[in-house]
Design an enzyme around this catalytic site. Structure first.
Site, PDB file in Angstrom:
ATOM      1  N   GLY A   1       0.640   6.959  -9.261  1.00 15.69           N
ATOM      2  CA  GLY A   1      -0.036   7.446  -8.062  1.00 15.69           C
ATOM      3  C   GLY A   1       0.479   8.817  -7.661  1.00 15.69           C
ATOM      4  O   GLY A   1       1.447   9.328  -8.242  1.00 15.69           O
ATOM      5  N   ASP A   2      -0.202   9.411  -6.680  1.00 15.09           N
ATOM      6  CA  ASP A   2       0.190  10.727  -6.145  1.00 15.09           C
ATOM      7  C   ASP A   2       0.148  11.825  -7.196  1.00 15.09           C
ATOM      8  O   ASP A   2       0.911  12.789  -7.128  1.00 15.09           O
ATOM      9  CB  ASP A   2       1.603  10.671  -5.529  1.00 15.09           C
ATOM     10  CG  ASP A   2       1.750   9.526  -4.564  1.00 15.09           C
ATOM     11  OD1 ASP A   2       0.839   9.344  -3.755  1.00 15.09           O
ATOM     12  OD2 ASP A   2       2.758   8.796  -4.651  1.00 15.09           O
TER      13      ASP A   2
ATOM     14  N   PRO B   1      10.665   9.867   0.489  1.00 17.46           N
ATOM     15  CA  PRO B   1      10.880  10.808  -0.619  1.00 17.46           C
ATOM     16  C   PRO B   1      10.483  10.119  -1.918  1.00 17.46           C
ATOM     17  O   PRO B   1      10.818   8.951  -2.130  1.00 17.46           O
ATOM     18  CB  PRO B   1      12.379  11.081  -0.590  1.00 17.46           C
ATOM     19  CG  PRO B   1      12.978  10.168   0.414  1.00 17.46           C
ATOM     20  CD  PRO B   1      11.893   9.491   1.178  1.00 17.46           C
TER      21      PRO B   1
ATOM     22  N   THR C   1       1.496   8.664   2.782  1.00 14.85           N
ATOM     23  CA  THR C   1       1.248   7.516   3.655  1.00 14.85           C
ATOM     24  C   THR C   1       2.503   7.111   4.407  1.00 14.85           C
ATOM     25  O   THR C   1       2.460   6.806   5.594  1.00 14.85           O
ATOM     26  CB  THR C   1       0.715   6.328   2.818  1.00 14.85           C
ATOM     27  OG1 THR C   1      -0.512   6.729   2.217  1.00 14.85           O
ATOM     28  CG2 THR C   1       0.463   5.097   3.669  1.00 14.85           C
TER      29      THR C   1
ATOM     30  N   ALA D   1      -3.320   4.221   0.043  1.00 12.26           N
ATOM     31  CA  ALA D   1      -3.534   5.550  -0.530  1.00 12.26           C
ATOM     32  C   ALA D   1      -3.387   6.587   0.575  1.00 12.26           C
ATOM     33  O   ALA D   1      -3.482   6.268   1.755  1.00 12.26           O
ATOM     34  CB  ALA D   1      -4.934   5.640  -1.117  1.00 12.26           C
ATOM     35  N   GLY D   2      -3.131   7.808   0.187  1.00 10.56           N
ATOM     36  CA  GLY D   2      -3.047   8.859   1.195  1.00 10.56           C
ATOM     37  C   GLY D   2      -3.341  10.196   0.556  1.00 10.56           C
ATOM     38  O   GLY D   2      -2.749  10.526  -0.466  1.00 10.56           O
ATOM     39  N   HIS D   3      -4.294  10.921   1.092  1.00  8.14           N
ATOM     40  CA  HIS D   3      -4.521  12.266   0.571  1.00  8.14           C
ATOM     41  C   HIS D   3      -4.749  13.212   1.732  1.00  8.14           C
ATOM     42  O   HIS D   3      -5.336  12.856   2.739  1.00  8.14           O
ATOM     43  CB  HIS D   3      -5.694  12.298  -0.425  1.00  8.14           C
ATOM     44  CG  HIS D   3      -6.838  11.432  -0.034  1.00  8.14           C
ATOM     45  ND1 HIS D   3      -7.011  10.163  -0.525  1.00  8.14           N
ATOM     46  CD2 HIS D   3      -7.856  11.634   0.820  1.00  8.14           C
ATOM     47  CE1 HIS D   3      -8.075   9.635   0.010  1.00  8.14           C
ATOM     48  NE2 HIS D   3      -8.622  10.497   0.829  1.00  8.14           N
TER      49      HIS D   3
ATOM     50  N   GLY E   1      -2.159  13.809  -7.549  1.00  5.88           N
ATOM     51  CA  GLY E   1      -2.910  14.945  -7.005  1.00  5.88           C
ATOM     52  C   GLY E   1      -4.370  14.863  -7.427  1.00  5.88           C
ATOM     53  O   GLY E   1      -4.999  15.888  -7.742  1.00  5.88           O
ATOM     54  N   LYS E   2      -4.909  13.637  -7.382  1.00 12.13           N
ATOM     55  CA  LYS E   2      -6.310  13.435  -7.779  1.00 12.13           C
ATOM     56  C   LYS E   2      -7.279  14.149  -6.838  1.00 12.13           C
ATOM     57  O   LYS E   2      -8.366  14.539  -7.224  1.00 12.13           O
ATOM     58  CB  LYS E   2      -6.651  11.933  -7.775  1.00 12.13           C
ATOM     59  CG  LYS E   2      -5.838  11.125  -8.768  1.00 12.13           C
ATOM     60  CD  LYS E   2      -6.156   9.647  -8.694  1.00 12.13           C
ATOM     61  CE  LYS E   2      -5.483   8.899  -7.585  1.00 12.13           C
ATOM     62  NZ  LYS E   2      -4.024   8.732  -7.685  1.00 12.13           N
TER      63      LYS E   2
ATOM     64  N   THR F   1       3.706  -0.228   0.860  1.00  9.94           N
ATOM     65  CA  THR F   1       3.438   0.720   1.946  1.00  9.94           C
ATOM     66  C   THR F   1       3.344  -0.009   3.295  1.00  9.94           C
ATOM     67  O   THR F   1       3.099   0.633   4.316  1.00  9.94           O
ATOM     68  CB  THR F   1       2.116   1.462   1.693  1.00  9.94           C
ATOM     69  OG1 THR F   1       1.073   0.483   1.586  1.00  9.94           O
ATOM     70  CG2 THR F   1       2.167   2.279   0.414  1.00  9.94           C
TER      71      THR F   1
ATOM     72  N   GLY G   1       5.727   8.842   4.064  1.00  7.31           N
ATOM     73  CA  GLY G   1       6.710   9.919   4.232  1.00  7.31           C
ATOM     74  C   GLY G   1       7.966   9.720   3.385  1.00  7.31           C
ATOM     75  O   GLY G   1       8.896  10.522   3.449  1.00  7.31           O
TER      76      GLY G   1
ATOM     77  N   LYS H   1       0.120  20.238 -11.091  1.00  7.01           N
ATOM     78  CA  LYS H   1       1.417  20.772 -10.636  1.00  7.01           C
ATOM     79  C   LYS H   1       2.259  21.393 -11.750  1.00  7.01           C
ATOM     80  O   LYS H   1       3.486  21.260 -11.755  1.00  7.01           O
ATOM     81  CB  LYS H   1       2.192  19.677  -9.914  1.00  7.01           C
ATOM     82  CG  LYS H   1       1.451  19.169  -8.657  1.00  7.01           C
ATOM     83  CD  LYS H   1       2.233  18.110  -7.934  1.00  7.01           C
ATOM     84  CE  LYS H   1       2.553  18.530  -6.529  1.00  7.01           C
ATOM     85  NZ  LYS H   1       3.177  17.486  -5.719  1.00  7.01           N
TER      86      LYS H   1
ATOM     87  N   GLN I   1      -4.647   4.819  -6.129  1.00 10.19           N
ATOM     88  CA  GLN I   1      -3.406   4.451  -6.803  1.00 10.19           C
ATOM     89  C   GLN I   1      -3.515   4.914  -8.267  1.00 10.19           C
ATOM     90  O   GLN I   1      -4.153   5.908  -8.520  1.00 10.19           O
ATOM     91  CB  GLN I   1      -3.116   2.952  -6.691  1.00 10.19           C
ATOM     92  CG  GLN I   1      -2.654   2.525  -5.296  1.00 10.19           C
ATOM     93  CD  GLN I   1      -3.775   2.449  -4.292  1.00 10.19           C
ATOM     94  OE1 GLN I   1      -4.813   1.872  -4.552  1.00 10.19           O
ATOM     95  NE2 GLN I   1      -3.567   3.036  -3.141  1.00 10.19           N
TER      96      GLN I   1
HETATM   97  P1  IMP Z   1       1.151  -1.701  -1.795  1.00  9.61           P
HETATM   98  O1  IMP Z   1      -0.036  -1.180  -2.508  1.00  9.61           O
HETATM   99  O2  IMP Z   1       1.306  -1.160  -0.386  1.00  9.61           O
HETATM  100  O3  IMP Z   1       1.254  -3.193  -1.843  1.00  9.61           O
HETATM  101  O4  IMP Z   1       2.469  -1.167  -2.568  1.00  9.61           O
HETATM  102  C1  IMP Z   1       2.791  -1.599  -3.874  1.00  9.61           C
HETATM  103  C2  IMP Z   1       3.410  -0.461  -4.668  1.00  9.61           C
HETATM  104  O5  IMP Z   1       2.423   0.508  -4.940  1.00  9.61           O
HETATM  105  C3  IMP Z   1       4.533   0.272  -3.938  1.00  9.61           C
HETATM  106  O6  IMP Z   1       5.479   0.712  -4.895  1.00  9.61           O
HETATM  107  C4  IMP Z   1       3.829   1.463  -3.337  1.00  9.61           C
HETATM  108  O7  IMP Z   1       4.704   2.530  -3.086  1.00  9.61           O
HETATM  109  C5  IMP Z   1       2.823   1.783  -4.442  1.00  9.61           C
HETATM  110  N1  IMP Z   1       1.629   2.474  -3.958  1.00  9.61           N
HETATM  111  C6  IMP Z   1       0.560   1.943  -3.329  1.00  9.61           C
HETATM  112  N2  IMP Z   1      -0.351   2.882  -3.069  1.00  9.61           N
HETATM  113  C7  IMP Z   1       0.123   4.032  -3.560  1.00  9.61           C
HETATM  114  C8  IMP Z   1      -0.391   5.369  -3.634  1.00  9.61           C
HETATM  115  O8  IMP Z   1      -1.501   5.687  -3.186  1.00  9.61           O
HETATM  116  N3  IMP Z   1       0.415   6.287  -4.225  1.00  9.61           N
HETATM  117  C9  IMP Z   1       1.631   5.958  -4.758  1.00  9.61           C
HETATM  118  N4  IMP Z   1       2.127   4.738  -4.726  1.00  9.61           N
HETATM  119  C10 IMP Z   1       1.394   3.776  -4.143  1.00  9.61           C
END
Ligand code: IMP
Length: 412
Positions: A20-21, A308, A304, A47-49, A23-24, A140, A306, A335, A228
């Protein structure tokens, strides 16, 4: 660009190759302009963008990155789990900026609702796991796992249920959750939140697969936005340190109700290095100075939560596996510029049974690639590194991210 678009065809999925992350959002933003319909298939507010609206940065969790392109229908698919207050808030931010998403939003009536009690369950399960195994998943805490759990138990409440009165359903749910998990559901609060959504989104709930099929029949093109990423996939990821949804291309088709054969391309998105948030194995993780450098240069803090992000090097096995599982037709390596100052760029080739990782080292290019927009402008060493990814994965690197700006992209 024209050449790339022709090679993508009418139905393209953009899928993360790592944890994940990647940079989609940027490639989606660039491609969305050229597609007719934007569709998100799975996941929820985990997810967070970051989307810049009228010069102001906002972190969006549910609304797809492609939503800023006015006039284009946006679909939230059946594979999603939706926290309604978050969705309403994102819609209202867009509305304030003069972009009324409700005029073109279709939410699948088969998607699931994430309630506040799901978040409480998420936190409780994490605590319990920590107590019994010493560490949690590092979720998250957005209630994602518990919402999918209820879906699989066939006891979830769906978006389509918003069409009726949910009082009796919610009261029964409160009893069930209290007896199973000892969690008190605030029925009044949950119903209030639902009420607002019922009023605002009445016209936006419908049959998403049917809509998408009709769009295809009319000759529209569809951009599918993965959430994700591959290594977080519930079936194929690094279980149990995964999310609870299907994050691959096949999962996206399932989540949208589109037959697999209509997919004409799949863009795999991977960072030129690698990051992970939450727990779980990360063979190439750099915990010292190198990791810190990558984190600072790459701004690697969760959108989502913060948190690190853990940083390390690209693992070629993961890249190959992601290409295999998703059928990538193109790479977007993001990147690249974060590596500009590195003396040596490492790519892991193998991790053996004893967790020993072997690397192939590339000499760094030690010059700025920020804002480069053509392959020819890239330093020789950067080109060798990217060519190696192509050779190993047998997938062309078609897009290369060279900075945070929308225009900082090489289209090859
Ligand atoms: P959940 O999806 O909140 O249950 O988290 C399960 C795992 O997926 C954890 O390690 C989260 O940090 C990771 N995760 C969930 N969504 C994202 C995302 O959008 N980007 C990166 N990691 C994610």
């Amino acid at each position: 660009m024209e050449e790339l678009l022709t090679s993508l065809g009418p139905v393209c999925a953009v899928i993360g190759a790592q944890w994940g992350d990647e940079g989609k959002g940027k490639v989606i933003d660039i491609l969305a302009e050229h597609f007719d319909v934007i569709a998100r298939s799975a996941g929820g507010a985990n997810a967070g963008h970051t989307i810049v609206v009228n010069g102001k940065k906002h972190v969006f969790h549910l609304v797809p990155s492609g939503s800023l392109h006015e006039g284009k229908p946006v679909v939230l698919g059946a594979g999603m789990v939706i926290h309604l207050p978050t969705l309403l808030e994102e819609i209202s931010i867009l509305k304030e900026a003069g972009n009324d998403l409700t005029k073109r939003l279709l939410i699948s009536d088969s998607a699931y609702i994430v309630f506040e009690y799901h978040k409480e369950m998420d936190a409780m399960f994490e605590e319990r796991r920590k107590e019994s195994t010493g560490k949690g998943i590092g979720t998250t805490k957005r209630g994602i796992g518990p919402a999918y759990m209820e879906k699989a138990m066939r006891s979830g409440i769906r978006i389509g249920d918003l069409r009726g009165d949910l009082t009796a359903m919610m009261e029964a749910k409160a009893k069930e959750i209290s007896s199973l998990y000892g969690i008190t559901v605030d029925v009044k609060k949950e119903l209030e939140q639902i009420k607002e959504a019922q009023e605002m989104l009445k016209a936006n709930i419908g049959d998403a697969p049917l809509f998408l099929h009709e769009q295809l029949q009319e000759g529209s093109t569809i951009l599918i936005e993965g959430a994700q990423a591959t290594l977080l996939d519930i079936d194929h990821g690094t279980y149990p340190y995964v999310t609870s949804s299907a994050t691959t291309a096949a999962g996206a088709m399932q989540g949208l109700g589109l037959p697999p054969h209509v997919l004409t391309s799949c863009v795999g998105v991977a960072k030129a290095y690698c990051t992970r948030v939450g727990e779980g194995d990360f063979a190439t993780e750099e915990t010292g100075e190198t990791g810190n450098r990558l984190r600072e240069r790459g701004g690697e803090y969760g959108a989502t939560t913060g948190r690190p992000r853990r940083c390390g090097w690209m693992h070629m096995n993961d890249m190959k596996r992601a290409a295999m599982l998703n059928g990538f037709t193109h790479w977007n390596i993001t990147k690249l510029d974060v590596l500009d100052e590195e003396e040596t760029i490492r790519v892991a080739m193998e991790t053996d049974q004893k967790s020993e990782t072997t690397y192939k080292d590339f000499a760094g290019w030690k010059s700025s690639t920020v804002g480069k927009t053509s392959w020819e402008e890239l330093p020789e060493n950067a080109r060798s590194f990217l060519a190696f990814i192509e050779e190993e994965t047998k997938v062309p690197v078609s897009l290369i991210g060279t900075g945070p700006g929308r225009e900082d992209m090489i289209v090859k």
